[in-house]
Design a protein around this motif. Structure first.
Motif, PDB file in Angstrom:
ATOM      1  N   LEU A  98     -13.953   4.954  34.584  1.00  0.00           N
ATOM      2  CA  LEU A  98     -12.899   3.561  34.148  1.00  0.00           C
ATOM      3  C   LEU A  98     -11.346   4.309  34.178  1.00  0.00           C
ATOM      4  CD1 LEU A  98     -14.697   1.735  31.242  1.00  0.00           C
ATOM      5  CD2 LEU A  98     -14.613   1.022  33.869  1.00  0.00           C
ATOM      6  N   SER A  99     -10.729   3.904  34.979  1.00  0.00           N
ATOM      7  CA  SER A  99      -9.310   4.293  34.679  1.00  0.00           C
ATOM      8  C   SER A  99      -8.577   3.821  33.351  1.00  0.00           C
ATOM      9  CB  SER A  99      -8.399   4.100  35.824  1.00  0.00           C
ATOM     10  OG  SER A  99      -7.959   2.731  35.981  1.00  0.00           O
ATOM     11  N   THR A 104      -8.820  -2.735  32.524  1.00  0.00           N
ATOM     12  CA  THR A 104     -10.403  -1.729  32.432  1.00  0.00           C
ATOM     13  C   THR A 104     -10.892  -1.764  30.949  1.00  0.00           C
ATOM     14  OG1 THR A 104      -8.800   0.038  32.445  1.00  0.00           O
ATOM     15  CG2 THR A 104     -10.132  -0.253  34.427  1.00  0.00           C
ATOM     16  N   TRP A 105      -9.729  -1.849  30.075  1.00  0.00           N
ATOM     17  CA  TRP A 105     -10.096  -1.732  28.631  1.00  0.00           C
ATOM     18  C   TRP A 105     -10.775  -3.048  28.334  1.00  0.00           C
ATOM     19  CZ3 TRP A 105      -7.762  -5.017  24.768  1.00  0.00           C
ATOM     20  CH2 TRP A 105      -7.793  -4.645  23.501  1.00  0.00           C
ATOM     21  N   ALA A 106     -10.437  -4.200  28.988  1.00  0.00           N
ATOM     22  CA  ALA A 106     -11.506  -5.585  28.545  1.00  0.00           C
ATOM     23  C   ALA A 106     -12.652  -5.305  29.503  1.00  0.00           C
ATOM     24  CB  ALA A 106     -10.397  -6.671  29.456  1.00  0.00           C
ATOM     25  N   LEU A 107     -12.671  -4.552  30.477  1.00  0.00           N
ATOM     26  CA  LEU A 107     -14.102  -4.238  31.014  1.00  0.00           C
ATOM     27  C   LEU A 107     -14.913  -3.530  30.031  1.00  0.00           C
ATOM     28  CD1 LEU A 107     -16.164  -4.234  33.366  1.00  0.00           C
ATOM     29  CD2 LEU A 107     -14.919  -2.505  34.342  1.00  0.00           C
ATOM     30  N   ALA A 108     -14.221  -2.310  29.505  1.00  0.00           N
ATOM     31  CA  ALA A 108     -15.116  -1.559  28.596  1.00  0.00           C
ATOM     32  C   ALA A 108     -15.930  -2.349  27.332  1.00  0.00           C
ATOM     33  CB  ALA A 108     -14.202  -0.504  27.818  1.00  0.00           C
ATOM     34  N   LEU A 111     -18.876  -3.848  29.102  1.00  0.00           N
ATOM     35  CA  LEU A 111     -19.759  -2.691  29.421  1.00  0.00           C
ATOM     36  C   LEU A 111     -20.415  -2.275  28.095  1.00  0.00           C
ATOM     37  CD1 LEU A 111     -18.176  -0.660  32.379  1.00  0.00           C
ATOM     38  CD2 LEU A 111     -19.832  -2.614  32.435  1.00  0.00           C
ATOM     39  N   ARG A 112     -20.040  -2.553  26.998  1.00  0.00           N
ATOM     40  CA  ARG A 112     -20.787  -2.121  25.751  1.00  0.00           C
ATOM     41  C   ARG A 112     -22.369  -2.565  25.792  1.00  0.00           C
ATOM     42  NH1 ARG A 112     -17.041  -3.118  20.668  1.00  0.00           N
ATOM     43  NH2 ARG A 112     -17.125  -4.963  21.617  1.00  0.00           N
ATOM     44  N   GLN A 113     -22.508  -3.642  26.394  1.00  0.00           N
ATOM     45  CA  GLN A 113     -23.837  -4.276  26.358  1.00  0.00           C
ATOM     46  C   GLN A 113     -24.709  -3.971  27.062  1.00  0.00           C
ATOM     47  OE1 GLN A 113     -23.585  -6.827  23.978  1.00  0.00           O
ATOM     48  NE2 GLN A 113     -21.532  -6.272  23.832  1.00  0.00           N
ATOM     49  N   VAL A 114     -24.313  -2.964  28.139  1.00  0.00           N
ATOM     50  CA  VAL A 114     -25.063  -2.344  29.171  1.00  0.00           C
ATOM     51  C   VAL A 114     -25.910  -1.011  28.634  1.00  0.00           C
ATOM     52  CG1 VAL A 114     -25.366  -1.612  31.719  1.00  0.00           C
ATOM     53  CG2 VAL A 114     -23.695  -3.632  31.094  1.00  0.00           C
ATOM     54  N   GLU A 115     -27.064  -0.929  28.890  1.00  0.00           N
ATOM     55  CA  GLU A 115     -27.629   0.265  28.334  1.00  0.00           C
ATOM     56  C   GLU A 115     -27.823   1.452  29.439  1.00  0.00           C
ATOM     57  OE1 GLU A 115     -29.186   0.417  25.470  1.00  0.00           O
ATOM     58  OE2 GLU A 115     -28.759  -1.401  24.636  1.00  0.00           O
ATOM     59  N   GLY A 116     -27.820   2.596  28.953  1.00  0.00           N
ATOM     60  CA  GLY A 116     -28.043   3.771  29.764  1.00  0.00           C
ATOM     61  C   GLY A 116     -26.830   4.365  30.626  1.00  0.00           C
ATOM     62  N   LEU A 117     -25.359   3.696  30.326  1.00  0.00           N
ATOM     63  CA  LEU A 117     -24.407   4.119  31.239  1.00  0.00           C
ATOM     64  C   LEU A 117     -24.124   5.416  30.876  1.00  0.00           C
ATOM     65  CD1 LEU A 117     -22.533   0.918  31.558  1.00  0.00           C
ATOM     66  CD2 LEU A 117     -23.953   1.739  32.960  1.00  0.00           C
ATOM     67  N   THR A 118     -23.280   6.124  31.735  1.00  0.00           N
ATOM     68  CA  THR A 118     -22.599   7.508  31.514  1.00  0.00           C
ATOM     69  C   THR A 118     -21.194   6.979  31.783  1.00  0.00           C
ATOM     70  OG1 THR A 118     -24.115   9.116  31.887  1.00  0.00           O
ATOM     71  CG2 THR A 118     -22.090   9.576  32.172  1.00  0.00           C
ATOM     72  N   ILE A 119     -20.179   6.981  31.031  1.00  0.00           N
ATOM     73  CA  ILE A 119     -19.008   6.430  31.509  1.00  0.00           C
ATOM     74  C   ILE A 119     -17.783   7.507  31.409  1.00  0.00           C
ATOM     75  CG2 ILE A 119     -17.062   4.779  30.822  1.00  0.00           C
ATOM     76  CD1 ILE A 119     -19.368   2.877  29.594  1.00  0.00           C
ATOM     77  N   VAL A 120     -17.085   7.602  32.401  1.00  0.00           N
ATOM     78  CA  VAL A 120     -16.090   8.830  32.200  1.00  0.00           C
ATOM     79  C   VAL A 120     -14.749   8.145  32.172  1.00  0.00           C
ATOM     80  CG1 VAL A 120     -15.014  10.589  33.566  1.00  0.00           C
ATOM     81  CG2 VAL A 120     -17.615  10.493  33.480  1.00  0.00           C
ATOM     82  N   THR A 121     -13.774   8.558  31.404  1.00  0.00           N
ATOM     83  CA  THR A 121     -12.515   7.801  31.393  1.00  0.00           C
ATOM     84  C   THR A 121     -11.443   8.888  30.803  1.00  0.00           C
ATOM     85  OG1 THR A 121     -11.225   5.852  30.388  1.00  0.00           O
ATOM     86  CG2 THR A 121     -13.051   7.200  28.793  1.00  0.00           C
ATOM     87  N   ASN A 122     -10.211   8.349  31.214  1.00  0.00           N
ATOM     88  CA  ASN A 122      -9.319   9.056  30.769  1.00  0.00           C
ATOM     89  C   ASN A 122      -8.386   8.375  29.787  1.00  0.00           C
ATOM     90  OD1 ASN A 122      -8.352   7.387  32.736  1.00  0.00           O
ATOM     91  ND2 ASN A 122      -6.394   8.651  33.150  1.00  0.00           N
ATOM     92  N   ILE A 169     -19.748   4.480  40.520  1.00  0.00           N
ATOM     93  CA  ILE A 169     -18.743   3.235  40.878  1.00  0.00           C
ATOM     94  C   ILE A 169     -17.621   3.811  39.955  1.00  0.00           C
ATOM     95  CG2 ILE A 169     -20.017   2.119  39.178  1.00  0.00           C
ATOM     96  CD1 ILE A 169     -18.828  -0.449  40.886  1.00  0.00           C
ATOM     97  N   VAL A 170     -16.455   3.418  40.425  1.00  0.00           N
ATOM     98  CA  VAL A 170     -15.020   3.746  39.887  1.00  0.00           C
ATOM     99  C   VAL A 170     -14.346   2.469  39.694  1.00  0.00           C
ATOM    100  CG1 VAL A 170     -12.681   4.606  39.608  1.00  0.00           C
ATOM    101  CG2 VAL A 170     -15.096   6.078  40.240  1.00  0.00           C
ATOM    102  N   PHE A 171     -13.921   1.947  38.410  1.00  0.00           N
ATOM    103  CA  PHE A 171     -13.126   0.779  38.372  1.00  0.00           C
ATOM    104  C   PHE A 171     -11.652   1.308  38.214  1.00  0.00           C
ATOM    105  CE2 PHE A 171     -17.454  -0.721  37.212  1.00  0.00           C
ATOM    106  CZ  PHE A 171     -17.635  -1.625  37.976  1.00  0.00           C
ATOM    107  N   LEU A 172     -10.704   0.755  38.903  1.00  0.00           N
ATOM    108  CA  LEU A 172      -9.284   1.240  38.986  1.00  0.00           C
ATOM    109  C   LEU A 172      -8.497   0.157  38.575  1.00  0.00           C
ATOM    110  CD1 LEU A 172      -7.370   3.534  39.541  1.00  0.00           C
ATOM    111  CD2 LEU A 172      -7.027   2.442  41.816  1.00  0.00           C
ATOM    112  N   GLY A 173      -7.834   0.126  37.386  1.00  0.00           N
ATOM    113  CA  GLY A 173      -6.625  -0.706  36.808  1.00  0.00           C
ATOM    114  C   GLY A 173      -5.435  -0.101  37.616  1.00  0.00           C
ATOM    115  N   VAL A 174      -4.554  -0.910  38.342  1.00  0.00           N
ATOM    116  CA  VAL A 174      -3.183  -0.631  38.806  1.00  0.00           C
ATOM    117  C   VAL A 174      -1.856  -1.254  38.431  1.00  0.00           C
ATOM    118  CG1 VAL A 174      -4.848  -0.033  40.841  1.00  0.00           C
ATOM    119  CG2 VAL A 174      -3.609  -2.439  40.690  1.00  0.00           C
TER     120      VAL A 174
END
Length: 261
Positions: A98-99, A104-108, A111-122, A169-174
């Motif tokens: 997640l960029s 992407t903040w709204a997406l986060a 995604l709190r409801q999805v189990e077992g994710l590894t989420i990388v963000t800056n 998968i990468v989600f990019l906000g622009v």
């Protein structure tokens, strides 16, 4: 209609819609395509719009970088609806990037409801959202760096960390997107970091509400065709839909009623 009045109408329409085709202007104003092209040449020279193939787009300051709080107030319903649509692309157990950004903040939050994710963000903002629900059995990786006005962590440290990772998968906000410039940001260091994030992913999803079309930041993150999916809303101009459909395999538009709700 005098040329000055006609050009004023053109500028007004561009600001309202973000992008308009020459043929639409000609029909609306009752003049030839050649007359419209001359008007667009004149307005582009004055810095009032950007000419693109077949029409024109709204011009935006290439170095303007609003803070997170200011951006979070813009197009809130659209961003939340885009986030819900984007979350449908995520399966439990995947590695997600997640960029930084307000969409992407709204997406986060979703995604709190999805189990077992590894989420990388800056983004510290996104990390805070995800850590607020530790029971989701998620791993959250925050890359370090220098903080920008939009609360992104950027720079060589972030780029080096991302170069070691492999994401599903990468989600990019622009900041903006346009036919010639692609997906852009006004911050050079953020562009470098976002490019590293994009390179780490096997699939790229761009999240951008309709106001991003025609806005061009200082630096390009990726070309239009580099995105596998673009998720936007039905306020996206028809010209933008046509251009994106030529470059992106999957263009998803959130219905207007979904955004409003």
């Amino acid at each position: 209609m005098l040329a000055a009045e006609r050009q004023a109408r053109i500028v007004e329409e561009i600001h309202r819609r973000g992008a308009v085709r020459v043929i639409e202007f000609a029909q609306m104003l009752g003049v030839s395509d050649m007359t419209i092209r001359r008007d667009l040449d004149s307005l582009a020279q004055q810095g009032l719009l950007d000419k693109v193939h077949g029409g024109a787009t709204r011009r935006s300051a290439s170095t303007e970088e609003p803070g997170f709080e200011a951006k979070s107030l813009r197009q809130q319903p659209e961003k939340e609806a885009i986030a819900k649509a984007a979350a449908e692309l995520v399966s439990p157990g995947t590695a997600v990037g997640l960029s930084a950004g307000t969409t992407t903040w709204a997406l986060a939050h979703v995604l709190r409801q999805v189990e077992g994710l590894t989420i990388v963000t800056n983004s510290m903002r996104i990390a805070d959202v995800l850590h607020a629900r530790p029971s989701a059995d998620q791993n959250v990786v925050v890359v370090g760096g220098v903080r920008t006005p939009s609360d992104a962590l950027v720079g060589p440290i972030a780029v080096s960390a991302l170069a070691q990772l492999h994401l599903d998968i990468v989600f990019l906000g622009v900041h903006g997107m346009a036919e010639t410039a692609g997906y852009t940001t006004p911050n050079l260091l953020e562009a470098d970091t976002d490019r590293a994030l994009v390179a780490a992913g096997r699939r790229l999803v761009v999240l951008a509400d309709h106001t991003k079309w025609g806005t061009i930041g200082l630096s390009t993150i990726a070309r239009l065709g580099d995105a596998d999916v673009v998720v936007s809303d039905e306020g996206l101009p028809h010209e933008a839909r046509s251009v994106l459909a030529e470059h992106v395999e999957d263009l998803r538009l959130v219905p207007a009623e979904a955004a409003a709700s």
